[in-house]
Scaffold this motif. Structure first.
Motif, mmCIF file in Angstrom:
data_model
loop_
_atom_site.group_PDB
_atom_site.id
_atom_site.type_symbol
_atom_site.label_atom_id
_atom_site.label_comp_id
_atom_site.label_asym_id
_atom_site.label_seq_id
_atom_site.Cartn_x
_atom_site.Cartn_y
_atom_site.Cartn_z
ATOM 1 N N GLY A 59 0.804 -1.222 0.000
ATOM 2 C CA GLY A 59 0.000 0.000 0.000
ATOM 3 C C GLY A 59 0.832 1.266 0.000
ATOM 4 O O GLY A 59 0.319 2.357 0.262
ATOM 5 N N LEU A 60 2.122 1.149 -0.298
ATOM 6 C CA LEU A 60 2.997 2.324 -0.318
ATOM 7 C C LEU A 60 2.498 3.350 -1.335
ATOM 8 O O LEU A 60 2.192 3.012 -2.472
ATOM 9 N N ALA A 61 2.391 4.598 -0.874
ATOM 10 C CA ALA A 61 1.951 5.681 -1.755
ATOM 11 C C ALA A 61 3.016 6.764 -1.770
ATOM 12 O O ALA A 61 3.800 6.880 -0.837
ATOM 13 N N GLY A 62 3.037 7.548 -2.822
ATOM 14 C CA GLY A 62 4.069 8.567 -3.018
ATOM 15 C C GLY A 62 4.168 9.524 -1.847
ATOM 16 O O GLY A 62 3.194 10.155 -1.462
ATOM 17 N N ARG A 63 5.355 9.602 -1.265
ATOM 18 C CA ARG A 63 5.536 10.423 -0.084
ATOM 19 C C ARG A 63 5.876 11.878 -0.398
ATOM 20 O O ARG A 63 6.139 12.652 0.497
ATOM 21 N N GLY A 64 5.917 12.214 -1.678
ATOM 22 C CA GLY A 64 6.250 13.589 -2.044
ATOM 23 C C GLY A 64 5.108 14.552 -1.815
ATOM 24 O O GLY A 64 5.298 15.767 -1.787
ATOM 25 N N PRO B 278 -0.496 5.803 -5.564
ATOM 26 C CA PRO B 278 0.041 4.459 -5.285
ATOM 27 C C PRO B 278 1.316 4.176 -6.091
ATOM 28 O O PRO B 278 1.316 4.294 -7.311
ATOM 29 N N THR B 279 2.366 3.781 -5.393
ATOM 30 C CA THR B 279 3.664 3.580 -6.035
ATOM 31 C C THR B 279 3.639 2.425 -7.031
ATOM 32 O O THR B 279 4.188 2.527 -8.124
ATOM 33 N N TRP B 280 2.973 1.341 -6.649
ATOM 34 C CA TRP B 280 2.947 0.169 -7.539
ATOM 35 C C TRP B 280 2.341 0.513 -8.886
ATOM 36 O O TRP B 280 2.775 0.032 -9.921
ATOM 37 N N PHE B 281 1.346 1.407 -8.855
ATOM 38 C CA PHE B 281 0.646 1.757 -10.089
ATOM 39 C C PHE B 281 1.588 2.464 -11.063
ATOM 40 O O PHE B 281 1.622 2.171 -12.254
ATOM 41 N N LYS B 282 2.381 3.383 -10.513
ATOM 42 C CA LYS B 282 3.343 4.101 -11.351
ATOM 43 C C LYS B 282 4.404 3.143 -11.897
ATOM 44 O O LYS B 282 4.770 3.201 -13.063
ATOM 45 N N TRP B 283 4.864 2.278 -11.016
ATOM 46 C CA TRP B 283 5.900 1.324 -11.443
ATOM 47 C C TRP B 283 5.358 0.412 -12.547
ATOM 48 O O TRP B 283 6.018 0.147 -13.538
ATOM 49 N N ASN B 284 4.138 -0.033 -12.330
ATOM 50 C CA ASN B 284 3.543 -0.939 -13.297
ATOM 51 C C ASN B 284 3.333 -0.255 -14.645
ATOM 52 O O ASN B 284 3.574 -0.833 -15.700
ATOM 53 N N ALA B 285 2.915 1.006 -14.613
ATOM 54 C CA ALA B 285 2.695 1.770 -15.843
ATOM 55 C C ALA B 285 4.008 1.924 -16.603
ATOM 56 O O ALA B 285 4.049 1.750 -17.826
ATOM 57 N N ASN C 118 9.993 6.747 -14.591
ATOM 58 C CA ASN C 118 9.244 6.726 -13.336
ATOM 59 C C ASN C 118 9.935 7.640 -12.337
ATOM 60 O O ASN C 118 11.146 7.591 -12.169
ATOM 61 N N ILE C 119 9.132 8.467 -11.683
ATOM 62 C CA ILE C 119 9.701 9.406 -10.720
ATOM 63 C C ILE C 119 9.073 9.177 -9.349
ATOM 64 O O ILE C 119 7.850 9.143 -9.217
ATOM 65 N N ASN C 120 9.906 8.984 -8.355
ATOM 66 C CA ASN C 120 9.411 8.895 -6.976
ATOM 67 C C ASN C 120 10.258 9.792 -6.093
ATOM 68 O O ASN C 120 11.382 10.130 -6.416
ATOM 69 N N ASN C 121 9.669 10.103 -4.959
ATOM 70 C CA ASN C 121 10.326 10.947 -3.976
ATOM 71 C C ASN C 121 11.295 10.121 -3.115
ATOM 72 O O ASN C 121 11.197 8.899 -3.044
ATOM 73 N N VAL C 122 12.227 10.806 -2.468
ATOM 74 C CA VAL C 122 13.252 10.148 -1.647
ATOM 75 C C VAL C 122 12.641 9.237 -0.584
ATOM 76 O O VAL C 122 13.016 8.071 -0.438
ATOM 77 N N GLU C 123 11.679 9.776 0.165
ATOM 78 C CA GLU C 123 11.120 8.988 1.271
ATOM 79 C C GLU C 123 10.410 7.734 0.756
ATOM 80 O O GLU C 123 10.429 6.687 1.410
ATOM 81 N N THR C 124 9.781 7.835 -0.411
ATOM 82 C CA THR C 124 9.126 6.662 -0.991
ATOM 83 C C THR C 124 10.162 5.555 -1.193
ATOM 84 O O THR C 124 9.972 4.412 -0.772
ATOM 85 N N ASP D 144 -7.010 3.569 4.273
ATOM 86 C CA ASP D 144 -6.476 3.945 2.959
ATOM 87 C C ASP D 144 -5.088 4.597 2.982
ATOM 88 O O ASP D 144 -4.621 5.074 1.955
ATOM 89 N N SER D 145 -4.441 4.664 4.129
ATOM 90 C CA SER D 145 -3.060 5.140 4.165
ATOM 91 C C SER D 145 -2.231 4.149 4.969
ATOM 92 O O SER D 145 -2.464 3.964 6.157
ATOM 93 N N LYS D 146 -1.300 3.529 4.276
ATOM 94 C CA LYS D 146 -0.534 2.456 4.922
ATOM 95 C C LYS D 146 0.876 2.902 5.295
ATOM 96 O O LYS D 146 1.434 3.812 4.690
ATOM 97 N N GLY D 147 1.428 2.187 6.256
ATOM 98 C CA GLY D 147 2.831 2.403 6.613
ATOM 99 C C GLY D 147 3.048 3.606 7.511
ATOM 100 O O GLY D 147 2.169 4.004 8.275
#
Lengths: 587, 166
Positions: free
Chosen positions: A153-158, A163-170, A309-315, A337-340
């Motif tokens: 359930g990791l989501a972009g911390r920026g 959802p991070t998986w969605f971006k990665w999958n795309a 794919n772009i993610n933030n440092v904390e992600t 709906d917010s994990k971690g």
């Protein structure tokens, strides 16, 4: 192995507080003593206690705070004699209350920060470093990795919380040979420094997270876009990349698995808008950092028009932990709906400012009062600003709001990247809104009209109000203009720029009205709306205020009540600060 | 602003200093910002003739080079003093009194934001956020950070640096 291991916290905050000098003194005094090893570590997050020094004797760890040269000399002497119970050290020992600061947290992204030496890959590896990468490359497919991230359930911390998986999958599913993985370390949000701390304190964790991401999407090149204002972060990350290359975790045929990925750093040049992913890509390509129209999304056409794919440092800082402990372990923390966990930079009028990582689902009160120790100087809590220029101010009666993307969004503020600026009664909320609009006006890239002109007009109206020239109808004008900018702006910067105005109107409308109708600033902050006078009964005629006044606006004889000439007064407040009898009245 | 960049006569920077940078990056796509950052490290700012030279060597149009250079706050077009003071204007600094520190610095130095003192010693520049929020208000002078500032502490730091010159 030597008997004592001394670690001096050397994050930017620690160094600014004097950790460098403490280290130098210790280095001079203990070098040559085989019983002592002197090392550094990053930021433990208790910025209010910096400089911090940890002394290990076997497994026993003693923490000393607010270290100075005197402490360094005493410590050098104590380790030389082999006795740490010296009285001179007692005064620096961390208080039980302050130990709670860490005990009350759940550290995942920050798990190594302040514990290991950020300049040593060996220490990172001894603390389970690069195990997740090894596991991923040797036993998992890219789809397996994405599945674990999905479960977590990791989501972009920026800030956006996508959802991070969605971006990665795309990005993975996008056709193309060449793909890029980019880390957004352009932490431009004023009042936030989580990403700086992670890079300075645990750079290998970022590299490992990025490599796992690169493997998942099929990228052979990774870039970290770091703010130029973070020189130490750049130095440490550069060193870490070199070490990782040497150790075989970066480059060709990593760990003999056939997976190859290179990594480089790109220093930003100072533009807040480059935190927006398409603007960041423009900047990476050497252009003005102006956002692109979406779609196409970066996952389809990003850096050099290739899937990116772009993610933030904390992600990324969470990724290695998730792969090592499983998606379920991460998802077990947090809310529906917010994990971690989420890292917050707690600053402003707070007693214990620093970095705090807590599971989602805690309340704002937990963070500000239970961990942060409440407001400095026992003042009243007024509001907390979250999400920087894109966020909003949350008032006292919403302190029990649960930290979760949806619940925070409902207040009008946002989770944001994690800046939490606490304010007390002396902060004027209209001025706060003006402050943020001043920022967004300057940082607007100018591409779209709504943002370029809208923020400027908002700023003009707000400036007028704080200067006592506010008119009836200004609040309504602000609200209408805010809606227009929100709806019409091209990118996240413009779409969220009105948030500070809208939330302060929503929760502090009476302050706006006081400025406009009564020409008063209830917080006593806006210069043109405050007046200084002298209470003749309290004034002893000591002449101190008259001597302090830079414009000779105060007249009076010795031992007689003084008077301020309102025409000459520039409202600098020096008389108010200097009076020992409380005779200067500010209203 | 326009006048500043219109002509290169009169300025004579030593362009050979930039050769190693251009040799490395001139033909690498997307390197303009990196080249400009190196140039600023070398010259202390971006002189007009250097900008023209970069345009010529990279094949990027001069207008574009200037467009990129003026977009980012890191780039300067005037020489700076020996000590570059970056005063943080972040949110935490703002609520903890950065404005008062700014006024004190302006008073002590006799210059405004963006200017350099006549003796060429100090330049003052306000910046967005230095990320040392727990020590706010903060300023950075030539990569060294000074925290928990008050107006008088800020003045003292300036006087100390000035004293070092004597």
């Amino acid at each position: 192995m030597s008997k004592f291991l001394i670690k001096v916290g050397q994050g930017s905050c620690g160094i600014a507080a004097g950790a460098g000098k403490v280290y130098d003194v210790l280095n001079e005094k203990v070098s040559g003593n085989p019983e002592v090893t002197l090392s550094i570590t990053g930021c433990i997050g208790m910025c209010y206690l910096e400089p911090i020094v940890d002394v290990y004797e076997g497994d026993a760890r003693r923490t000393y705070c607010k270290a100075d040269e005197k402490f360094a000399l005493a410590l050098a002497e104590a380790v030389a004699s082999g006795n740490l119970d010296a009285d001179a050290l007692k005064a620096y020992e961390i208080a039980e209350e302050d130990k709670d600061y860490l005990r009350k947290q759940t550290r995942i992204a920050l798990r190594h920060c302040g514990n290991i030496n950020p300049e040593s890959i060996e220490e990172y590896m001894a603390a389970d470093g690069y195990q997740a990468l090894t596991k991923v490359l040797k036993t998992m497919t890219p789809d397996d990795v994405i599945e674990v991230i999905k479960t977590s359930g990791l989501a972009g911390r920026g800030g956006a919380g996508f959802p991070t998986w969605f971006k990665w999958n795309a990005a993975k599913s996008s056709p193309g040979e060449q793909k890029y993985l980019i880390c957004n370390a352009d932490e431009g949000d004023p009042g936030a420094f989580m990403d700086r701390a992670v890079i300075e304190s645990d750079p290998h964790n970022l590299i490992e997270g990025m490599l796992i991401g690169a493997y998942a999407i099929g990228a052979s090149e990774a870039v970290v876009y770091v703010r130029a204002e973070y020189p130490l972060a750049i130095v440490r990350l550069t060193k870490a990349i070199e070490q990782a290359e040497k150790a075989g975790f970066l480059g060709e045929n990593i760990l003999g698995t056939g997976f190859s990925c290179k990594m480089r750093i790109k220093a930003g040049a100072g533009a807040f808008v480059c935190g927006e992913e398409t603007a960041l890509i423009e900047s990476l390509e050497g252009q003005r950092g102006m956002p692109r129209l979406k779609p196409p999304f970066p996952a389809q056409k990003g850096y050099w028009q290739k899937p990116s794919n772009i993610n933030n440092v904390e992600t990324f800082a969470n990724v290695a932990w998730i792969l090592l402990h499983g998606g379920e372990a991460f998802a077990a923390m947090g809310t529906e709906d917010s994990k971690g966990t989420k890292v917050f930079a707690l600053t402003g009028k707070i007693r214990k400012g620093g970095l705090v990582e807590i599971p989602m689902g805690k309340t704002l009160r937990d963070v500000i009062f239970d961990i942060g120790g409440g407001i400095k100087n026992d003042a009243e809590f007024k509001a907390v600003q979250m999400g920087g220029p894109s966020g909003g101010c949350i008032p006292a009666d919403l302190l029990d709001t649960v930290i979760d993307y949806k619940k925070l969004g409902a207040t009008g503020a946002i989770m944001g990247s994690g800046g939490m600026v606490v304010m007390d009664e002396s902060t004027c909320m209209v001025d706060m809104a003006r402050f943020f609009l001043d920022f967004t006006t300057k940082e607007s890239c100018g591409k779209c009209v709504h943002c370029r002109l809208g923020t400027k007009r908002l700023h003009e109206i707000l400036t007028r109000i704080v200067e006592g020239e506010g008119r009836e109808g200004d609040i309504e004008n602000l609200e209408e203009l805010c809606t227009t900018v929100k709806d019409g702006a091209l990118c996240g910067l413009g779409q969220t720029a009105p948030n500070p105005v809208l939330t302060t109107i929503r929760y502090f409308r009476h302050e706006y009205e006081a400025h406009i109708r009564d020409k008063k600033c209830p917080a006593g902050n806006c210069k043109t709306l405050i007046h200084f006078t002298i209470d003749a009964d309290k004034c002893k005629g000591c002449t101190l205020c008259a001597r302090q006044c830079p414009v000779d606006a105060i007249a009076g004889k010795v031992k007689e009540a003084h008077v301020i000439d309102a025409d000459k007064c520039i409202k600098c407040g020096k008389c108010f600060e200097s009076c020992k009898f409380g005779a200067i009245v500010k209203d | 602003m326009e006048k500043e960049f219109c002509c290169t006569c009169g300025s004579k920077s030593d362009l050979t200093l930039l050769e190693p940078v251009l040799a490395k990056y001139a033909s690498v796509p997307g390197s303009l910002i990196t080249i400009l950052q190196h140039a600023q490290d070398i010259y202390g700012y971006l002189p007009t003739d250097v900008l023209w030279h970069v345009a010529e060597k990279t094949g990027i149009k001069p207008a574009k080079v200037l467009g990129v250079a003026t977009f980012y706050t890191q780039f300067r077009f005037k020489p700076v003093g020996k000590y570059l003071i970056l005063l943080c204007q972040g949110t935490a600094c703002h609520v903890n009194g950065a404005k008062l520190v700014e006024a004190a610095l302006e008073e002590e130095l006799g210059i405004k934001d963006g200017d350099t003192t006549d003796d060429g010693l100090f330049s003052l520049k306000t910046v967005a956020c230095l990320g040392c929020c727990s020590l706010s208000p903060v300023m950075m002078i030539n990569d060294e950070t000074y925290g928990s500032l008050t107006p008088s502490k800020a003045k003292e730091i300036i006087r100390e640096l000035r004293g070092k010159q004597a």
